[in-house]
Enzyme design. Structure first.
Site, short mmCIF file in Angstrom:
data_model
loop_
_atom_site.label_atom_id
_atom_site.label_comp_id
_atom_site.label_asym_id
_atom_site.label_seq_id
_atom_site.Cartn_x
_atom_site.Cartn_y
_atom_site.Cartn_z
CE1 TYR A 152 49.73 2.72 25.88
CE2 TYR A 152 50.71 3.23 28.03
CZ TYR A 152 50.13 2.32 27.15
OH TYR A 152 49.94 1.02 27.55
CE LYS A 156 46.61 1.96 27.53
NZ LYS A 156 45.72 0.86 27.09
#
Length: 244
Positions: A152, A156
């Site tokens: 993740y 990002k």
């Protein structure tokens, strides 16, 4: 009437952004991965009640060909694409030593590749129009990292670089690209955290509370508005002072 596409907008932050942009007067193209995402869900009715046009498009935005068809259909149905909000995202958390290749690749595909796919096709429409706003959902995990979120955090952080590159490439055509980086926002995901974890998180936040989805939507609304016409390539952290 101007049109906004919001990916992953059946619920949560995406739905809040869609509703806010509808209140701002945009026609809305909703999107999610399956028809079931919209079951027992009144987001379309709430948007239409504001007097704007709203359609939903079922597409897996991690898939290049589905994004191409999705954007083509929105352009045909609405006539223009003025705002793109790349919101679709998932988590498959786990420590590095235990994270499977499958879960790493899946998060990269949904969170990161989708931004490339949608920016390529919607950005092409915007460049021909010589106007448009692209707003990407990054995260504080992409700014500071987060244990248990190698996949993740990687996506990002990548979105931040993609935002700046898009801003440089499309700026001469009057297309801006910015990112927002939410911190801990009150959603079904954070509600499911153990109380001990919730208290530990609150201890790191200067404002001592979780953010609300409407607070993310408000910043996206600004970036889509005429007031942000000379803002591009920026990342706005919305975390209640998490980083201080």
């Amino acid at each position: 009437m101007a049109t906004a596409i919001i990916t992953g907008s059946a619920r949560g932050i995406g739905a809040a952004i869609a509703l806010r942009l509808a209140k701002d007067g945009y026609d809305i193209a909703l999107n999610d991965i399956a028809e079931s995402c919209f079951e027992n869900n009144d987001i379309m009715d709430r948007i239409k009640a504001l007097g704007v046009k709203c359609e939903k498009y079922i597409a897996d935005v991690s898939k290049y060909d589905q994004c191409e068809a999705f954007v083509k259909n929105v352009k045909a149905d609405f006539g223009s694409i003025d705002v793109l909000v790349n919101n679709a995202g998932i988590t498959r958390d786990g420590l590095i030593a235990r994270m499977s290749e499958e879960n790493y690749d899946l998060v990269v595909a949904v969170n990161q590749k989708s931004v490339f796919n949608m920016t390529k096709f919607a950005g092409s429409v915007m460049m021909k129009q010589r106007s448009g706003r692209i707003i990407n959902l990054a995260s504080v995990a992409g700014l500071y990292g987060n244990a248990g979120q190698m996949n993740y955090s990687a996506t990002k952080a990548a979105i931040i670089g993609m935002t700046k590159t898009t801003a440089k490439e499309l700026g001469s055509r009057n297309v801006t690209c910015n990112a927002v980086a939410p911190g801990f926002i009150k959603t079904a995901m954070t509600d499911a955290l153990p109380d001990e974890a919730k208290q530990a998180i609150l201890g790191m936040i200067a404002m001592k509370r979780y953010g609300e989805v409407d607070e993310i939507a408000g910043v996206v609304s600004f970036l889509a508005s005429p007031d942000a016409s000379y803002v591009t390539g920026q990342v706005i952290e919305i975390s209640g002072g998490l980083s201080m």
